[in-house]
Design a protein around this motif. Structure first.
Motif, mmCIF file in Angstrom:
data_model
loop_
_atom_site.group_PDB
_atom_site.id
_atom_site.type_symbol
_atom_site.label_atom_id
_atom_site.label_comp_id
_atom_site.label_asym_id
_atom_site.label_seq_id
_atom_site.Cartn_x
_atom_site.Cartn_y
_atom_site.Cartn_z
ATOM 1 N N ASP A 46 -6.795 106.416 56.116
ATOM 2 C CA ASP A 46 -7.347 107.773 56.067
ATOM 3 C C ASP A 46 -7.160 108.375 54.668
ATOM 4 O O ASP A 46 -6.070 108.303 54.095
ATOM 5 N N CYS A 103 -5.726 111.088 63.812
ATOM 6 C CA CYS A 103 -6.210 109.776 63.354
ATOM 7 C C CYS A 103 -7.504 109.402 64.074
ATOM 8 O O CYS A 103 -7.544 109.355 65.309
ATOM 9 N N GLY A 104 -8.544 109.144 63.310
ATOM 10 C CA GLY A 104 -9.832 108.786 63.894
ATOM 11 C C GLY A 104 -9.798 107.484 64.670
ATOM 12 O O GLY A 104 -10.471 107.342 65.692
ATOM 13 N N GLU A 107 -8.202 108.207 68.014
ATOM 14 C CA GLU A 107 -9.128 108.958 68.874
ATOM 15 C C GLU A 107 -10.221 108.046 69.434
ATOM 16 O O GLU A 107 -10.576 108.140 70.608
#
Length: 208
Positions: A46, A103-104, A107
């Motif tokens: 990220d 946090c993508g 998710e």
């Protein structure tokens, strides 16, 4: 947030060089002599995770590996090579797995909507969610569930580090780095040092 174009990055590099030389004329001469970082950081890719900034460390202090959702895959040759070099050559004193809230990858795993290579990569987090689904779904908000899953993910990756052959050799030698699990709270900038079930892992024979 200020967005840079490509040329800005090159110009900023020249400014940074002049700032460093103004502080210490021998800065780059010293930097080029070699590295002996005490820390191996394994973090998320990220763009909001500049680990040097959050820990106020500079070049030569952190040996860093980053990937989506800070995974420690026992079949990832890139990570395993970094780990082996850090432990056996650099002889780092600490290994830190650092995840973050928001946090993508976490998710996407939680919602089960990741596809392709990313879907395969974060599948262990999906399995972690399903394993702890009853507890996580009992939390009142989705954000709390995602935050807790990020923390579970970090702890799981620290456990995976202890299972690697590089760490096993270090444990057998009696000289080995300590392991840590961190989560960065992006809303505050604070690092949360997670409690780890070290005694449980010792009883399982994962570490001395």
């Amino acid at each position: 947030m200020h967005y840079h174009d490509y040329q800005d990055l090159i110009e900023n590099n020249l400014i940074w060089i002049q700032e460093k030389l103004a502080e210490d004329k021998a800065y780059f001469e010293k930097l080029a002599r070699g590295q002996k970082p005490p820390f191996l950081f394994i973090g998320c890719s990220d763009s909001r995770m500049p680990l040097n900034s959050f820990t106020k460390t500079g070049p030569g202090e952190l040996f860093i590996h980053r990937n989506v959702a800070n995974q420690v895959s026992l079949t990832d040759m890139n990570l395993l090579a970094v780990l082996e070099y850090a432990v056996e050559v650099l002889q780092v004193q600490h290994i830190v797995i650092c995840g973050h809230h928001g946090c993508g990858g976490v998710e996407a795993a939680y919602k089960g909507n990741a596809r392709g290579a990313v879907g395969n990569w974060v599948n262990p987090i999906r399995e972690l969610y399903l394993k702890n689904r009853h507890e996580l779904d009992a939390l009142p908000t989705e954000q709390e569930r995602l935050n807790r899953l990020s923390e579970y993910n970090v702890i799981a990756q620290v456990e995976n580090i202890c299972k690697t052959s590089a760490m096993n050799r270090a444990y057998q030698s009696g000289v080995f780095p300590s392991v840590h699990g961190w989560v960065l709270e992006l809303t505050s900038g604070r690092i949360k040092d997670l409690p780890l079930p070290l005694q449980e892992w010792r009883e399982l024979g994962l570490m001395p």
